[in-house]
Scaffold this motif. Structure first.
Motif, PDB file in Angstrom:
ATOM      1  N   ALA A   1      -4.468   6.659  16.362  1.00 15.76           N
ATOM      2  CA  ALA A   1      -3.780   5.737  15.457  1.00 15.76           C
ATOM      3  C   ALA A   1      -4.439   5.725  14.079  1.00 15.76           C
ATOM      4  O   ALA A   1      -3.758   5.724  13.046  1.00 15.76           O
ATOM      5  CB  ALA A   1      -3.760   4.334  16.048  1.00 15.76           C
ATOM      6  N   LEU A   2      -5.747   5.734  14.065  1.00 18.50           N
ATOM      7  CA  LEU A   2      -6.469   5.729  12.796  1.00 18.50           C
ATOM      8  C   LEU A   2      -6.259   7.041  12.042  1.00 18.50           C
ATOM      9  O   LEU A   2      -6.035   7.051  10.829  1.00 18.50           O
ATOM     10  CB  LEU A   2      -7.957   5.496  13.042  1.00 18.50           C
ATOM     11  CG  LEU A   2      -8.325   4.135  13.651  1.00 18.50           C
ATOM     12  CD1 LEU A   2      -9.797   4.107  14.048  1.00 18.50           C
ATOM     13  CD2 LEU A   2      -8.019   2.996  12.678  1.00 18.50           C
ATOM     14  N   ALA A   3      -6.309   8.160  12.763  1.00 19.91           N
ATOM     15  CA  ALA A   3      -6.107   9.462  12.136  1.00 19.91           C
ATOM     16  C   ALA A   3      -4.697   9.596  11.571  1.00 19.91           C
ATOM     17  O   ALA A   3      -4.487  10.255  10.544  1.00 19.91           O
ATOM     18  CB  ALA A   3      -6.376  10.579  13.145  1.00 19.91           C
ATOM     19  N   ALA A   4      -3.734   8.955  12.233  1.00 23.15           N
ATOM     20  CA  ALA A   4      -2.348   9.013  11.772  1.00 23.15           C
ATOM     21  C   ALA A   4      -2.128   8.175  10.517  1.00 23.15           C
ATOM     22  O   ALA A   4      -1.131   8.349   9.816  1.00 23.15           O
ATOM     23  CB  ALA A   4      -1.410   8.541  12.882  1.00 23.15           C
ATOM     24  N   GLY A   5      -3.045   7.251  10.252  1.00 24.74           N
ATOM     25  CA  GLY A   5      -2.942   6.435   9.055  1.00 24.74           C
ATOM     26  C   GLY A   5      -2.476   5.011   9.263  1.00 24.74           C
ATOM     27  O   GLY A   5      -1.959   4.376   8.337  1.00 24.74           O
TER      28      GLY A   5
ATOM     29  N   VAL B   1       4.321   7.075  12.625  1.00 26.88           N
ATOM     30  CA  VAL B   1       3.721   6.744  11.326  1.00 26.88           C
ATOM     31  C   VAL B   1       4.335   7.595  10.221  1.00 26.88           C
ATOM     32  O   VAL B   1       4.651   7.090   9.129  1.00 26.88           O
ATOM     33  CB  VAL B   1       2.194   6.912  11.374  1.00 26.88           C
ATOM     34  CG1 VAL B   1       1.588   6.737   9.979  1.00 26.88           C
ATOM     35  CG2 VAL B   1       1.568   5.909  12.337  1.00 26.88           C
ATOM     36  N   ALA B   2       4.539   8.875  10.491  1.00 28.32           N
ATOM     37  CA  ALA B   2       5.143   9.756   9.483  1.00 28.32           C
ATOM     38  C   ALA B   2       6.555   9.299   9.134  1.00 28.32           C
ATOM     39  O   ALA B   2       6.941   9.267   7.955  1.00 28.32           O
ATOM     40  CB  ALA B   2       5.159  11.193   9.997  1.00 28.32           C
ATOM     41  N   ALA B   3       7.347   8.936  10.139  1.00 33.45           N
ATOM     42  CA  ALA B   3       8.718   8.488   9.894  1.00 33.45           C
ATOM     43  C   ALA B   3       8.735   7.172   9.126  1.00 33.45           C
ATOM     44  O   ALA B   3       9.579   6.961   8.241  1.00 33.45           O
ATOM     45  CB  ALA B   3       9.456   8.339  11.224  1.00 33.45           C
ATOM     46  N   ALA B   4       7.814   6.267   9.457  1.00 31.69           N
ATOM     47  CA  ALA B   4       7.741   4.980   8.762  1.00 31.69           C
ATOM     48  C   ALA B   4       7.348   5.171   7.304  1.00 31.69           C
ATOM     49  O   ALA B   4       7.910   4.542   6.408  1.00 31.69           O
ATOM     50  CB  ALA B   4       6.752   4.060   9.475  1.00 31.69           C
ATOM     51  N   ARG B   5       6.381   6.042   7.059  1.00 34.79           N
ATOM     52  CA  ARG B   5       5.947   6.308   5.679  1.00 34.79           C
ATOM     53  C   ARG B   5       7.094   6.931   4.868  1.00 34.79           C
ATOM     54  O   ARG B   5       7.310   6.579   3.705  1.00 34.79           O
ATOM     55  CB  ARG B   5       4.750   7.250   5.683  1.00 34.79           C
ATOM     56  CG  ARG B   5       3.477   6.667   6.249  1.00 34.79           C
ATOM     57  CD  ARG B   5       2.776   5.773   5.263  1.00 34.79           C
ATOM     58  NE  ARG B   5       1.532   5.267   5.822  1.00 34.79           N
ATOM     59  CZ  ARG B   5       1.160   4.000   5.813  1.00 34.79           C
ATOM     60  NH1 ARG B   5       1.949   3.087   5.282  1.00 34.79           N
ATOM     61  NH2 ARG B   5       0.014   3.618   6.325  1.00 34.79           N
ATOM     62  N   LYS B   6       7.809   7.857   5.486  1.00 34.87           N
ATOM     63  CA  LYS B   6       8.924   8.502   4.794  1.00 34.87           C
ATOM     64  C   LYS B   6       9.997   7.477   4.427  1.00 34.87           C
ATOM     65  O   LYS B   6      10.528   7.489   3.312  1.00 34.87           O
ATOM     66  CB  LYS B   6       9.519   9.584   5.694  1.00 34.87           C
ATOM     67  CG  LYS B   6      10.679  10.338   5.063  1.00 34.87           C
ATOM     68  CD  LYS B   6      11.206  11.414   5.999  1.00 34.87           C
ATOM     69  CE  LYS B   6      12.388  12.158   5.382  1.00 34.87           C
ATOM     70  NZ  LYS B   6      12.906  13.210   6.309  1.00 34.87           N
ATOM     71  N   ALA B   7      10.310   6.576   5.362  1.00 36.26           N
ATOM     72  CA  ALA B   7      11.320   5.547   5.097  1.00 36.26           C
ATOM     73  C   ALA B   7      10.877   4.594   4.011  1.00 36.26           C
ATOM     74  O   ALA B   7      11.667   4.228   3.119  1.00 36.26           O
ATOM     75  CB  ALA B   7      11.623   4.773   6.386  1.00 36.26           C
ATOM     76  N   ALA B   8       9.617   4.188   4.045  1.00 36.59           N
ATOM     77  CA  ALA B   8       9.102   3.270   3.025  1.00 36.59           C
ATOM     78  C   ALA B   8       9.144   3.903   1.631  1.00 36.59           C
ATOM     79  O   ALA B   8       9.495   3.250   0.656  1.00 36.59           O
ATOM     80  CB  ALA B   8       7.675   2.855   3.376  1.00 36.59           C
ATOM     81  N   ALA B   9       8.814   5.187   1.572  1.00 34.78           N
ATOM     82  CA  ALA B   9       8.845   5.894   0.283  1.00 34.78           C
ATOM     83  C   ALA B   9      10.282   5.994  -0.224  1.00 34.78           C
ATOM     84  O   ALA B   9      10.541   5.829  -1.435  1.00 34.78           O
ATOM     85  CB  ALA B   9       8.248   7.286   0.436  1.00 34.78           C
ATOM     86  N   SER B  10      11.227   6.224   0.672  1.00 34.15           N
ATOM     87  CA  SER B  10      12.635   6.323   0.294  1.00 34.15           C
ATOM     88  C   SER B  10      13.147   4.996  -0.247  1.00 34.15           C
ATOM     89  O   SER B  10      13.867   4.953  -1.256  1.00 34.15           O
ATOM     90  CB  SER B  10      13.469   6.759   1.501  1.00 34.15           C
ATOM     91  OG  SER B  10      14.843   6.773   1.195  1.00 34.15           O
ATOM     92  N   VAL B  11      12.781   3.915   0.413  1.00 31.97           N
ATOM     93  CA  VAL B  11      13.191   2.583  -0.046  1.00 31.97           C
ATOM     94  C   VAL B  11      12.587   2.281  -1.418  1.00 31.97           C
ATOM     95  O   VAL B  11      13.260   1.751  -2.312  1.00 31.97           O
ATOM     96  CB  VAL B  11      12.763   1.506   0.974  1.00 31.97           C
ATOM     97  CG1 VAL B  11      12.909   0.105   0.383  1.00 31.97           C
ATOM     98  CG2 VAL B  11      13.592   1.619   2.238  1.00 31.97           C
ATOM     99  N   GLN B  12      11.320   2.634  -1.595  1.00 23.66           N
ATOM    100  CA  GLN B  12      10.645   2.392  -2.869  1.00 23.66           C
ATOM    101  C   GLN B  12      11.307   3.185  -3.991  1.00 23.66           C
ATOM    102  O   GLN B  12      11.521   2.674  -5.109  1.00 23.66           O
ATOM    103  CB  GLN B  12       9.172   2.770  -2.770  1.00 23.66           C
ATOM    104  CG  GLN B  12       8.363   2.502  -4.023  1.00 23.66           C
ATOM    105  CD  GLN B  12       8.310   1.024  -4.383  1.00 23.66           C
ATOM    106  OE1 GLN B  12       8.306   0.175  -3.511  1.00 23.66           O
ATOM    107  NE2 GLN B  12       8.295   0.720  -5.673  1.00 23.66           N
ATOM    108  N   GLU B  13      11.657   4.426  -3.708  1.00 22.51           N
ATOM    109  CA  GLU B  13      12.316   5.261  -4.717  1.00 22.51           C
ATOM    110  C   GLU B  13      13.681   4.683  -5.082  1.00 22.51           C
ATOM    111  O   GLU B  13      14.059   4.664  -6.254  1.00 22.51           O
ATOM    112  CB  GLU B  13      12.487   6.684  -4.178  1.00 22.51           C
ATOM    113  CG  GLU B  13      11.181   7.456  -4.073  1.00 22.51           C
ATOM    114  CD  GLU B  13      11.350   8.786  -3.356  1.00 22.51           C
ATOM    115  OE1 GLU B  13      12.502   9.139  -3.035  1.00 22.51           O
ATOM    116  OE2 GLU B  13      10.332   9.461  -3.125  1.00 22.51           O
TER     117      GLU B  13
END
Length: 221
Positions: free
Chosen positions: A17-21, A205-217
């Motif tokens: 979990a920590l390595a995934a971010g 974690v990767a999918a969540a980060r991608k979604a958050a970045a998309s929303v921010q953009e």
């Protein structure tokens, strides 16, 4: 957007979990849960995470004395209250433990949103989770999402974390629909109840980060 992985119970999955971010990790101190860890295990796991992610201790209907004793041993950053704690109890647990407090509220219908206002001024953070089945042995979403459309009526200024049935496949939709300040997953990254899957943690974690970045953009466009 904060990403919390809850119910970690082994050093190996904690490291994953920590390595995934992950920004936050959750340790379940409720014996009826399949993700329960003893205080000895919790202290070991917290030692791995300390300084790398915020440590959250999940408790259910504890009193202040017990919470204060636990906080002294485990030294979590947060208490996550998953029981029937009243707003007064939430304030008391925060004062007794000296820790930030996150109150989980079960959501199944529009009527359940009414409780948010009672806790928003008392808890440091609100966690909106799926309401458990009536015959459930322990609290939490039990791997099932609630209708995220219900949250459309919330004050946009409300900062909350979303939980309940999230997994690598639906986290993108959940983030776009609800725009949460954080997301919390447990069973959605498991291969069996209480058994975390490192590969699913990475995928989530990767999918969540991608979604958050998309929303921010989209918000800044």
């Amino acid at each position: 957007m904060l990403i919390k992985i809850c119910g970690l119970s082994t050093p190996e999955t904690m490291e994953a979990a920590l390595a995934a971010g992950a920004d936050m990790i959750g340790l379940v101190l409720h014996p009826k849960s399949p993700r329960h860890v003893t205080m000895e295990q919790a202290v070991e796991l917290a030692g791995i995470a300390r300084g790398k992610a915020e440590i959250v201790a999940l408790i259910v209907d504890w009193d202040g004395t017990r919470a204060a004793e636990m906080a002294g041993m485990l030294r979590p950053d947060w208490l996550q209250l998953h029981g029937s704690e009243t707003p007064e109890a939430v304030a008391g647990l925060a004062a007794a433990s000296g820790r930030q407090v996150m109150k989980a509220l079960g959501i199944a219908a529009a009527d359940d949103l009414g409780g948010i206002a009672r806790y928003a001024g008392v808890a440091d953070r609100i966690l909106l989770d799926a309401k458990p089945p009536k015959d459930a042995a322990y609290p939490g979403g039990h791997g099932r999402p609630f209708d995220w459309g219900l949250l459309a009526s919330l004050d946009p200024a409300l900062s909350f974390m979303l939980s309940g049935g999230l997994d690598p496949a639906n986290i993108g939709t959940a983030v776009h629909v609800t725009r949460p300040a954080g997301v919390d997953v447990s069973s959605g990254v498991e291969s069996a109840p209480g058994v975390k899957d490192p590969a699913r943690i990475v995928e989530y974690v990767a999918a969540a980060r991608k979604a958050a970045a998309s929303v921010q953009e989209g918000s800044s466009a």
